[in-house]
Scaffold this motif. Structure first.
Motif, PDB file in Angstrom:
ATOM      1  N   PHE A 274       0.952  -1.345   0.035  1.00 43.14           N
ATOM      2  CA  PHE A 274      -0.006   0.223  -0.231  1.00 43.14           C
ATOM      3  C   PHE A 274       0.605   1.229  -0.002  1.00 43.14           C
ATOM      4  N   THR A 275       0.195   2.225  -0.867  1.00 42.21           N
ATOM      5  CA  THR A 275       1.423   3.452  -0.919  1.00 42.21           C
ATOM      6  C   THR A 275       0.360   4.578  -0.590  1.00 42.21           C
ATOM      7  N   LEU A 276       0.851   5.613   0.098  1.00 44.89           N
ATOM      8  CA  LEU A 276       0.180   7.028   0.543  1.00 44.89           C
ATOM      9  C   LEU A 276       0.620   8.034  -0.505  1.00 44.89           C
ATOM     10  N   ASP A 277      -0.255   8.602  -1.057  1.00 43.58           N
ATOM     11  CA  ASP A 277       0.113   9.870  -1.896  1.00 43.58           C
ATOM     12  C   ASP A 277      -0.562  11.015  -1.378  1.00 43.58           C
ATOM     13  N   ALA A 278       0.281  12.145  -1.150  1.00 43.89           N
ATOM     14  CA  ALA A 278      -0.441  13.401  -0.426  1.00 43.89           C
ATOM     15  C   ALA A 278       0.144  14.614  -1.244  1.00 43.89           C
ATOM     16  N   ILE A 279      -0.860  15.567  -1.324  1.00 41.19           N
ATOM     17  CA  ILE A 279      -0.340  16.916  -2.000  1.00 41.19           C
ATOM     18  C   ILE A 279      -0.504  17.956  -1.073  1.00 41.19           C
ATOM     19  N   LEU A 280       0.480  18.836  -0.748  1.00 38.31           N
ATOM     20  CA  LEU A 280       0.224  19.976   0.222  1.00 38.31           C
ATOM     21  C   LEU A 280       0.506  21.124  -0.859  1.00 38.31           C
ATOM     22  N   VAL A 281      -0.400  22.145  -0.819  1.00 42.25           N
ATOM     23  CA  VAL A 281      -0.347  23.406  -1.675  1.00 42.25           C
ATOM     24  C   VAL A 281      -0.427  22.884  -2.925  1.00 42.25           C
ATOM     25  N   PRO A 282      -1.651  22.319  -3.440  1.00 41.93           N
ATOM     26  CA  PRO A 282      -1.535  21.962  -4.835  1.00 41.93           C
ATOM     27  C   PRO A 282      -1.413  23.143  -5.755  1.00 41.93           C
ATOM     28  N   ASP A 283      -0.823  22.630  -7.212  1.00 46.54           N
ATOM     29  CA  ASP A 283      -0.653  23.474  -8.023  1.00 46.54           C
ATOM     30  C   ASP A 283      -1.068  22.693  -9.299  1.00 46.54           C
ATOM     31  N   PHE A 284      -2.105  23.118 -10.113  1.00 41.47           N
ATOM     32  CA  PHE A 284      -2.681  22.477 -11.505  1.00 41.47           C
ATOM     33  C   PHE A 284      -2.514  23.671 -12.466  1.00 41.47           C
ATOM     34  N   GLY A 285      -1.733  24.412 -12.426  1.00 41.14           N
ATOM     35  CA  GLY A 285      -1.896  25.548 -13.513  1.00 41.14           C
ATOM     36  C   GLY A 285      -1.370  25.371 -14.654  1.00 41.14           C
ATOM     37  N   GLN A 286      -0.638  24.113 -15.014  1.00 41.59           N
ATOM     38  CA  GLN A 286      -0.108  23.756 -16.441  1.00 41.59           C
ATOM     39  C   GLN A 286      -1.055  22.471 -16.784  1.00 41.59           C
ATOM     40  N   THR A 287      -2.017  22.109 -16.262  1.00 38.51           N
ATOM     41  CA  THR A 287      -2.780  21.199 -16.955  1.00 38.51           C
ATOM     42  C   THR A 287      -3.601  21.434 -18.254  1.00 38.51           C
ATOM     43  N   LYS A 288      -3.819  20.624 -19.023  1.00 41.78           N
ATOM     44  CA  LYS A 288      -4.386  20.783 -20.031  1.00 41.78           C
ATOM     45  C   LYS A 288      -5.802  21.468 -20.013  1.00 41.78           C
ATOM     46  N   PHE A 289      -6.143  22.215 -21.075  1.00 37.88           N
ATOM     47  CA  PHE A 289      -7.156  23.053 -21.239  1.00 37.88           C
ATOM     48  C   PHE A 289      -8.387  22.105 -21.537  1.00 37.88           C
ATOM     49  N   ASP A 290      -9.628  22.437 -21.186  1.00 38.48           N
ATOM     50  CA  ASP A 290     -10.683  21.711 -21.535  1.00 38.48           C
ATOM     51  C   ASP A 290     -11.408  22.059 -22.989  1.00 38.48           C
ATOM     52  N   ASN A 291     -11.966  21.037 -23.441  1.00 41.21           N
ATOM     53  CA  ASN A 291     -12.415  21.115 -24.862  1.00 41.21           C
ATOM     54  C   ASN A 291     -13.973  21.552 -24.650  1.00 41.21           C
ATOM     55  N   VAL A 292     -14.310  22.986 -24.413  1.00 37.32           N
ATOM     56  CA  VAL A 292     -15.340  23.475 -24.048  1.00 37.32           C
ATOM     57  C   VAL A 292     -16.211  23.422 -25.389  1.00 37.32           C
ATOM     58  N   VAL A 293     -17.626  23.326 -25.341  1.00 40.39           N
ATOM     59  CA  VAL A 293     -18.448  23.269 -26.524  1.00 40.39           C
ATOM     60  C   VAL A 293     -19.763  24.029 -26.139  1.00 40.39           C
ATOM     61  N   LEU A 294     -20.313  24.323 -27.056  1.00 39.74           N
ATOM     62  CA  LEU A 294     -21.823  25.058 -26.905  1.00 39.74           C
ATOM     63  C   LEU A 294     -22.691  23.965 -26.456  1.00 39.74           C
ATOM     64  N   ASN A 295     -23.132  24.275 -25.449  1.00 34.56           N
ATOM     65  CA  ASN A 295     -23.946  23.035 -24.557  1.00 34.56           C
ATOM     66  C   ASN A 295     -25.500  23.471 -24.448  1.00 34.56           C
ATOM     67  N   LEU A 296     -26.383  22.754 -25.597  1.00 33.69           N
ATOM     68  CA  LEU A 296     -27.539  23.491 -25.537  1.00 33.69           C
ATOM     69  C   LEU A 296     -28.622  22.304 -24.911  1.00 33.69           C
ATOM     70  N   GLY A 297     -27.983  21.339 -24.541  1.00 31.23           N
ATOM     71  CA  GLY A 297     -28.624  20.072 -23.798  1.00 31.23           C
ATOM     72  C   GLY A 297     -29.164  20.128 -22.572  1.00 31.23           C
TER      73      GLY A 297
END
Length: 804
Positions: A274-297
C-alpha cells in the motif's frame, strides 16, 4: 418461501458454474534470474560478464496478427534477467535482418510513437491480476503502466527506472534497471513472480510475447510466464518527496498579475502493498485546457480529468463509475441567497483545493484498499447593492470534504467483489451526500464466460428534504472464441443521485442491451484483423413504460494486409423516443421521431510519413427536413523522427433540430433550429531527445444555433407553433486555446516545464455567419496570456539518506 428457494437455487447454479471449472493447463514458460554482486552500467551494451552467465528467455510467439505463430529467425529475441539487493536488470537482444528499417520516432514519455518497442511485464505476487509494465522504444523513449485485469492499462502511473536502447548492425539492444521501489512483492525469502516479455516490430505491425498468449481467451495477465531464482530481497522503504516551485505571469486587457507557488507532494510506501500519496499546496496551473462546447442540452458537459494527482493510480477508485473527480474544485453551482436589489460581483471560477491524500494498493491475498480524501476551502463572492453602494460576502461554496473508500477482493486470478462508498460533507447548512455500491465481476476459470453487476444506493441530505435512490445492473457474456455475446439489464430509480462526487445524467428508467460479435483470430488473405458487431438497446421510463431510447446497429472494424484501418456502421431507431429530460420539468416529455444513420471511418497506416483519418457520418429522421450530417478529416505528417504535426477539421450541421430554449409559469418553449459547428485543431511536437520535447496544441471551436421557429410543448409531447414568443434565443459561441510547452526531464522523475498559453471565448445572441469576422472578434483585444514556469524535483529517500 418459494421465492427464497428460487433465489437460493439460482445463486447455487451461478456459484457452481463459475467456480467448478478446471484450471487451464497453460504450460507456462519459466526463466530464472541470476544474482549479481558487481555493478551494471545501463548503457545498452550488455558487455558485463554477468549477462553472459544469465539464463536466456527466447522462442517468442506472435500475439498479433497471426496469433500463436513462432517468431521468425530474422527477428530472434533473447532476454536475460539479473538482480541484486536494489533492483532487477533486464537485457534484451532484438535481432532484425533489416536494422536500417527499424522505426524510431522520438517521443515524450508514455508515448510509443512510430517506433519499435520492447517491454517487460512483472507481477510480484504471480496472481494474474496486476502487472507493472515497463517499455522502451527504439528511440530510447520510456513508457510504463499499471495493468489490472479489470481496468486494463493505466499509463498515468509513473515509476522511476532507467533504460538505454541502441541500434546495432544486427538489430537493437535494450538494457533496463527497475528498482524494487517501482514494484510490489511479498516478504517471502524465495520469490516467484509472473513475467512476460513483449516486442513490437512496428514496420510490420507484428507483436510478439515470450510466453504464448491465446487471443481466443483474452485475460492476458493470466497467461504470463514464471520468473524464479530471486531470493533474500526485501521491499525497500518507498518514501519519495517531490517539492516544486512555479511562477505565473497572467496578462489580459483588464489585468497584469504575477504569482508564485511552492509546494510538496509526498509518496510513502506504508508496506509492501500500500502507498500513501499526499499533495500539500496543490498547483494545477499547467494542466491541459478543456475542450468546451456550446452545450444546448439538458445535461452538463463532462470534462476529462487532467490533474495528475487525480489521474495517477486510480484504478480502484474508478470502480462502479461513482467518482468524477472534476467535482473536487469545480465551479460553484449552489443557489445563492441574494436580495432583489443586489447583484453578484467577483464570482469565483474555481474553488481552491487545500490538500488531498490517497491510499491505495493490493496485498498478496488479493485485497485491494483505496482511500481518497480531499478538502476544498470556503469560497465567497460579493453581493453588491448599487443604490447603497455596499458590498457583502456571500458563501458560494462552504468548506467541503470529499471522501472515497474502496475494498476490492480478487480471487481465482480473474474475479472480484467490491464495496465502494463516496461521501461529500459540507460545512454548515448545505447539502451532504453519500453513495454506497456493491459490485461483482465473475469469470470462469477458463475465462470463457463472465457475469458482472452492481447494486448502488445514493442518499442526499438537503436543506429542504432527504431522499434516496437506487441503480442496479446485471450483465452476462461469453468472452472467448470467434463468436461472442453479451446481454445486460440496468435499472435506475427516479431519485438516484450520485452527482455530488459522481456524474449521472439520466434516471427513472430500465434498459436492456445485447451484443453479438464475430472476429477473426488469425489473418486471412484480405484482413489482418476483422470484427463485426450487432447491437440492440431499449430504454423504458419506469413510470409510464414509454420508450426513452431504442437502437439497432451493426458495425465493423478491420485492418487490411497493408495495415490500413477501415470501419463503418448503420444505426436504426425504429420507434419514437419519449425524452423526459429535454423539457426540464418533472413528468413532461418531448417526442422525437424514428431515425436511421450511417458512418464510415478510414485511417491509413501511421507508419507512413503522411497518413490520413477521415470519418463522414449522417442521421436522418422520418420528419421532413430534419436531419444532420458531418465529416472529420485529420491529415498528419511526420517530417522526421523528431518533428511531426497533426491537423484535424470537423464540420457538423443539424437541420431543424428541436431543443429547449425557455419556460415560464404556464408554458415550455422549444425551438426548431439549424446549427453549425466547426472545430479546427493542430497538435505538433519537436523532440530534441526522449527527455526534452516541445509540444504545440491549438483548438478553435465555433458553433451557432439559429432558431427557425418557436413552439409550445403540449402535454402529449407534441409541439404547437408559437407566434407570440419574441425573445432572441439564438446562440453564437466561439472559443480559442493555444498551448506551447517545453518539457525537460533532467533527472529521473524531475522535470522543468515552461508553458505559454493564450485563450479566449465569446458568446452572443446575434449571429454573424462570416467565419473570418467571428474569428477576428474572438481574438481581437480578448486574449488572456499566461506564461508559467514549473520545476519539480524528485527525491528518493533511499538516495537522500546516502547524501546525508
Amino acid at each position: 418461501m418459494h421465492k427464497n428457494l428460487n433465489i437460493s437455487f439460482l445463486l447455487f447454479l451461478i456459484t457452481h458454474f463459475f467456480y467448478s471449472q478446471e484450471i487451464v493447463n497453460s504450460n507456462k514458460k519459466t526463466v530464472s534470474a541470476t544474482r549479481i554482486k558487481s555493478q551494471i552500467n545501463i548503457d545498452g551494451n550488455l558487455d558485463e560478464s554477468e549477462w553472459e552467465n544469465a539464463e536466456i528467455a527466447t522462442d517468442f510467439f506472435m500475439l498479433d496478427p497471426d496469433n500463436g505463430k513462432s517468431i521468425p529467425d530474422e527477428l530472434k529475441t533473447d532476454v536475460r534477467i539479473l538482480y541484486d539487493d536494489d533492483a532487477i536488470y533486464v537485457g534484451a537482444i532484438l535481432k532484425d535482418s533489416e536494422p536500417n528499417l527499424i522505426l524510431k520516432e522520438i517521443t515524450e514519455r508514455d508515448n510509443f510513437g512510430t517506433a519499435d518497442l520492447f517491454g517487460v511485464l512483472l507481477n510480484g505476487y504471480n496472481d494474474g491480476q496486476q502487472e507493472f509494465q515497463f517499455y522502451v522504444n527504439a528511440a530510447n523513449g520510456q513508457a510504463d503502466c499499471n495493468f489490472t485485469s479489470q481496468n486494463g492499462e493505466d499509463y498515468t502511473w509513473n515509476a522511476i527506472w532507467t533504460s538505454k536502447a541502441k541500434i546495432t548492425s544486427e538489430g537493437w539492444v535494450v538494457e533496463m534497471k527497475i528498482p524494487y521501489a517501482a514494484l510490489r512483492f511479498s516478504n517471502e525469502k524465495k520469490q516467484t513472480w509472473g513475467i512476460n516479455f513483449f516486442r513490437e516490430v512496428r514496420r510490420k505491425r507484428q507483436k510478439f510475447t515470450w510466453n504464448f498468449i491465446d487471443a481466443k481467451i483474452g485475460a492476458f495477465s493470466q497467461q504470463a510466464g514464471i520468473l524464479t531464482g530471486i531470493e533474500n530481497i526485501k521491499p525497500p522503504t518507498r518514501l519519495f518527496f517531490i517539492p516544486y516551485a512555479s511562477g505565473y505571469h497572467n496578462v489580459n486587457k483588464l489585468d497584469n498579475e504575477l504569482t508564485g507557488k511552492l509546494g510538496l507532494d509526498i509518496k510513502y510506501g506504508i508496506n509492501d502493498a500500500f502507498t500513501l500519496d499526499a499533495i500539500l499546496v496543490p498547483d494545477f496551473g499547467q494542466t491541459k485546457f478543456d475542450n468546451v462546447v456550446l452545450n444546448l442540452g439538458p445535461f452538463e458537459q463532462q470534462f476529462n480529468e487532467n490533474r495528475p494527482f487525480f489521474t495517477e493510480g486510480t484504478d480502484l477508485f474508478s470502480k462502479g463509475n461513482l467518482l468524477y473527480t472534476r467535482r473536487i474544485g469545480q465551479v460553484p453551482n449552489v443557489t445563492i441567497d441574494v436580495r432583489d436589489d443586489e447583484e453578484i460581483k467577483d464570482f469565483p471560477s474555481t474553488i481552491n483545493l487545500l490538500n488531498a491524500i490517497k491510499i491505495s494498493g493490493r496485498d498478496k491475498d488479493g485485497l485491494g484498499i483505496g482511500f481518497l480524501n480531499a478538502i476544498t476551502e470556503k469560497t465567497k463572492a460579493s453581493a453588491y447593492n448599487e443604490a447603497e453602494n455596499k458590498h457583502r460576502d456571500v458563501v458560494v461554496a462552504p468548506l467541503t470534504n470529499y471522501n472515497v473508500t474502496v475494498l476490492d477482493q480478487r480471487f481465482n486470478q480473474n474475479s472480484s467483489v467490491t464495496l465502494i462508498n463516496t461521501n461529500v460533507t459540507r460545512d454548515g447548512s448545505f447539502r451532504d451526500a453519500n453513495v454506497t455500491g456493491v459490485l461483482f465481476d465473475l469469470n470462469t476459470k477458463k475465462n470463457t464466460f463472465n457475469a458482472s453487476g452492481d447494486m448502488k444506493m445514493s442518499s442526499v441530505y438537503d436543506v429542504e428534504k432527504n431522499y434516496s435512490g437506487y441503480n442496479t445492473s446485471l450483465y452476462l457474456a461469453e468472452t472467448a472464441g470467434k463468436v461472442r455475446f453479451s446481454s445486460g439489464v440496468n435499472y435506475i430509480s427516479k431519485e438516484y443521485d450520485p452527482n455530488d462526487l459522481g456524474i449521472n445524467f439520466q434516471t427513472n428508467y430500465t434498459s436492456w442491451s445485447n451484443n453479438v460479435n464475430y472476429r477473426i483470430l488469425n489473418p486471412t488473405k484480405i484482413f489482418n484483423t476483422f470484427r463485426i458487431n450487432l447491437n440492440s438497446y431499449f430504454e423504458y421510463n419506469n413510470v409510464s413504460g414509454k420508450i426513452q431510447s431504442n437502437n439497432f446497429n451493426v458495425n465493423f472494424s478491420s485492418t487490411n494486409k497493408k495495415n490500413h484501418y477501415f470501419g463503418g456502421g448503420i444505426d436504426y431507431s425504429p420507434f419514437k423516443n419519449y425524452d423526459y429530460y429535454e423539457a426540464r420539468q418533472d413528468g413532461r416529455f418531448v417526442i422525437y421521431p424514428d431515425t436511421y444513420g450511417s458512418w464510415v471511418y478510414f485511417s491509413s497506416n501511421y507508419n507512413y510519413k503522411f497518413a490520413l483519418d477521415i470519418n463522414p457520418y449522417f442521421t436522418n429522421t422520418s420528419e421532413k427536413d430534419r436531419y444532420d450530417y458531418g465529416i472529420t478529416i485529420g491529415p498528419r505528417y511526420r517530417f522526421s523522427d523528431r518533428l511531426s504535426i497533426v491537423y484535424s477539421f470537423d464540420i457538423y450541421k443539424q437541420f431543424n433540430n428541436v431543443g429547449f430554449i425557455d419556460s415560464d409559469a404556464s408554458e415550455i418553449y422549444l425551438a426548431k433550429r439549424n446549427r453549425e459547428t466547426y472545430t479546427n485543431s493542430i497538435t505538433g511536437k519537436y523532440s530534441i531527445n526522449s527527455n526534452m520535447n516541445f509540444n504545440l496544441s491549438v483548438r478553435h471551436y465555433w458553433s451557432y444555433a439559429e432558431n427557425n421557429s418557436i413552439h409550445t410543448l403540449n402535454n402529449d409531447g407534441t409541439l404547437t407553433e408559437n407566434n407570440t414568443y419574441s425573445e432572441n434565443k439564438n446562440s453564437n459561441f466561439s472559443t480559442w486555446n493555444l498551448d506551447l510547452s517545453y518539457s525537460w526531464w533532467f533527472a529521473p522523475g524531475s522535470q522543468l516545464s515552461v508553458l505559454y498559453r493564450n485563450n479566449a471565448n465569446t458568446f452572443d445572441r446575434n449571429i454573424n455567419k462570416d467565419f473570418g469576422s467571428n474569428f477576428s472578434n474572438l481574438v481581437s483585444d480578448n486574449l488572456n496570456h499566461i506564461l508559467s514556469v514549473s520545476l519539480r524535483y524528485y527525491i528518493d529517500y533511499n538516495q537522500a539518506k546516502n547524501w546525508l
